[in-house]
Structures are given as structure tokens and as C-alpha cells.
Design a protein around this motif. Structure first.
Motif, PDB file in Angstrom:
ATOM      1  N   ASP A  36      22.859  11.965  -2.998  1.00 30.59           N
ATOM      2  CA  ASP A  36      22.470  13.317  -3.395  1.00 30.59           C
ATOM      3  C   ASP A  36      22.045  14.121  -2.163  1.00 30.59           C
ATOM      4  O   ASP A  36      22.092  13.639  -1.026  1.00 30.59           O
ATOM      5  CB  ASP A  36      21.336  13.279  -4.426  1.00 30.59           C
ATOM      6  CG  ASP A  36      20.105  12.531  -3.936  1.00 30.59           C
ATOM      7  OD1 ASP A  36      19.909  12.448  -2.704  1.00 30.59           O
ATOM      8  OD2 ASP A  36      19.334  12.037  -4.773  1.00 30.59           O
ATOM      9  N   GLY A  37      21.597  15.343  -2.396  1.00 32.28           N
ATOM     10  CA  GLY A  37      21.250  16.241  -1.303  1.00 32.28           C
ATOM     11  C   GLY A  37      20.086  15.780  -0.453  1.00 32.28           C
ATOM     12  O   GLY A  37      19.967  16.183   0.709  1.00 32.28           O
ATOM     13  N   LYS A  38      19.209  14.933  -1.000  1.00 38.26           N
ATOM     14  CA  LYS A  38      18.033  14.484  -0.263  1.00 38.26           C
ATOM     15  C   LYS A  38      18.342  13.307   0.673  1.00 38.26           C
ATOM     16  O   LYS A  38      17.486  12.920   1.470  1.00 38.26           O
ATOM     17  CB  LYS A  38      16.932  14.074  -1.248  1.00 38.26           C
ATOM     18  CG  LYS A  38      16.414  15.223  -2.102  1.00 38.26           C
ATOM     19  CD  LYS A  38      15.339  14.744  -3.054  1.00 38.26           C
ATOM     20  CE  LYS A  38      14.823  15.891  -3.931  1.00 38.26           C
ATOM     21  NZ  LYS A  38      13.789  15.429  -4.879  1.00 38.26           N
ATOM     22  N   THR A  39      19.540  12.760   0.564  1.00 39.54           N
ATOM     23  CA  THR A  39      19.905  11.613   1.394  1.00 39.54           C
ATOM     24  C   THR A  39      20.027  12.037   2.853  1.00 39.54           C
ATOM     25  O   THR A  39      20.717  13.004   3.173  1.00 39.54           O
ATOM     26  CB  THR A  39      21.248  11.009   0.929  1.00 39.54           C
ATOM     27  OG1 THR A  39      21.167  10.685  -0.460  1.00 39.54           O
ATOM     28  CG2 THR A  39      21.581   9.755   1.731  1.00 39.54           C
ATOM     29  N   ASP A  40      19.329  11.311   3.729  1.00 39.40           N
ATOM     30  CA  ASP A  40      19.361  11.671   5.149  1.00 39.40           C
ATOM     31  C   ASP A  40      20.556  11.036   5.846  1.00 39.40           C
ATOM     32  O   ASP A  40      21.041   9.974   5.461  1.00 39.40           O
ATOM     33  CB  ASP A  40      18.062  11.257   5.844  1.00 39.40           C
ATOM     34  CG  ASP A  40      17.800   9.767   5.715  1.00 39.40           C
ATOM     35  OD1 ASP A  40      18.032   9.212   4.624  1.00 39.40           O
ATOM     36  OD2 ASP A  40      17.393   9.141   6.700  1.00 39.40           O
TER      37      ASP A  40
END
Length: 254
Positions: free
Chosen positions: A198-202
Motif C-alpha cells: 500500500d501507499g505507506k510501504t517504504d
């Protein structure tokens, strides 16, 4: 003469066998080029050692296909060489040798024309796929169609090296969607795999990303360095992607 005909029959069957194996390997998820290479390597007994070969060996269905190819390949090569030798050993005069050479050359040219024909390849692949679906346990899936890999869109790997523009960002911060790119998965340096991130994955140095998008954008992003120059390139790609999407929408409406 019979030996020449036998040789041509063996070669025809060899081509057909490798073509069937190529289609079978393709429907297990290999690309067309990789499947063709692995099928020919196994059939001829060349045995190239590559990372792709490891993927084939570790896959049960692919391994079964290649084992069968190796067995058939050994028999086919021996038969072909034997037939070629026998075709000239018993020849008594130059006239017979001439006509046998004409037959052999004509047969090889015909086989080459059939192998190179896109029409033959397309229709033969369709027939092979139907047969595999009906008579084998191979899960026949056209991965290109499933992923809508058409035109300039493709799935490719992207490695984040030191100093890459993506290093240290999250997927949301990178705004790859605005560039028309979708991250399907991430392989970390320790081997851990993050599917459908998802978007929070670094995004970290050493990550190997599986990305879907336009080939041109993927190619540029692979070499994009950090800093203001990389940011400007990102903004330019976003603007270009808007134009691409507008063209696609217009075509879709029409």
C-alpha cells in the motif's frame, strides 16, 4: 533416400516437440523468449545455468516438461545423426548423391520457412493450448492477457540502488500512480516479499520492485537519480502521463 526422409521426419517431430514445450512453459508463467530458450536448451542438452533455469527447476510442472524434453532430445539427436550418416554411406554414384542433397536442402528450407512463419506459429500455438488444456494438468493461462500486457505496457523489475530517486520514500510519497506505474510487489534484501504494497510501504536501498506500466516510463525510472533533477523528471513524466491518459480516454469514447 529413405534415410533422408527419416531425417526430415525426425527434425519435424523435434521442432514440434520443442514448440509444444515452449507453449506449455509459457502457460506456467514464463515469457515467450525464456520458454523458447529453456525448451531448446533442454532438448539439445546444452544445459545453460542461469537464474531463469533455477526458476524452471524449482517449479514442479516446468521440471516435468524439461525432463521429458531431455529424454526425447537424446533419442532425437542420435536418430538424426544416424539417419544423416546412413543416407550417404550406401550411395554408389554421384547422381544419387546429388538428388539426395537436393531433397535434404529442400526439406530443410521448407522446415525453416514453417518455423519462421508467424501464421503457422499463431495457429499451432492455439491448437497446442487447446490440447494442453484438455489432456494435461497444466493450468493454461494467458498471462499476457490476464495482465493486459498490450501495446507499450509491460511488467518489469526495478532495482533501487544507492542514490536512486525512490530510495527513502514511501509509495505514496513517490506518487508513482501519477506516472502511470503500479507497484505489484517488493522483494527486500533479506528475501522477504511484500505483495500488493500500500501507499505507506517504504522503499529501501536494495529493494527489487515488480512494477506495471509503460515501458518508456519504466526505463527512465530505472536510471532516475535522487535530487532536484529526479524530481523535475518525475513532474515531467506526470505531465506526459496525463496526455497519454487523455488520448486513451478519447479512443475509448470513440
Amino acid at each position: 533416400m529413405i534415410s533422408i526422409i527419416s531425417l526430415l521426419v525426425v527434425l519435424t517431430l523435434s521442432i514440434l516437440v520443442t514448440r509444444i514445450a515452449t507453449v506449455a512453459l509459457t502457460y506456467t508463467g514464463l515469457s515467450r523468449e525464456s520458454a523458447r530458450f529453456q525448451a531448446r536448451s533442454a532438448f539439445t542438452g546444452v544445459g545453460f545455468t542461469t537464474s531463469e533455469s533455477e526458476k524452471v527447476v524449482n517449479h514442479p510442472m516446468r521440471r516435468r516438461v524439461l525432463m521429458l524434453l531431455m529424454l526425447l532430445g537424446n533419442a532425437g539427436v542420435i536418430t538424426a545423426v544416424s539417419s544423416l550418416i546412413l543416407s550417404f554411406v550406401d550411395v554408389k554414384n554421384s547422381t544419387a548423391i546429388f538428388w539426395e542433397m537436393v531433397l535434404l536442402t529442400s526439406g530443410l528450407l521448407l522446415l525453416w520457412a514453417l518455423v519462421s512463419s508467424n501464421w503457422v506459429d499463431r495457429h499451432l500455438s492455439t491448437l497446442i493450448a487447446r490440447g494442453l488444456k484438455r489432456y494435461t494438468s497444466i493450468n493454461v493461462q494467458d498471462f499476457n492477457k490476464l495482465l493486459h500486457l498490450a501495446g507499450e505496457y509491460q511488467v518489469n523489475e526495478l532495482y533501487i540502488a544507492a542514490g536512486h530517486w525512490l530510495e527513502g520514500k514511501t509509495i505514496a510519497e513517490a506518487e508513482l500512480r501519477r506516472e502511470g506505474l503500479i507497484v505489484l510487489g517488493i522483494t527486500r534484501t533479506d528475501g522477504n516479499y511484500v505483495g500488493a504494497p500500500d501507499g505507506k510501504t517504504d522503499l529501501r536501498q536494495g529493494d527489487n520492485l515488480l512494477v506495471y506500466g509503460r515501458a518508456e516510463v519504466l526505463g527512465e525510472l530505472c536510471d532516475r537519480s535522487s535530487g532536484s533533477a529526479g524530481t523535475r523528471k518525475h513532474e515531467q513524466t506526470v505531465a506526459d502521463q496525463k496526455k497519454v491518459k487523455n488520448r486513451e480516454k478519447q479512443k475509448d469514447r470513440s
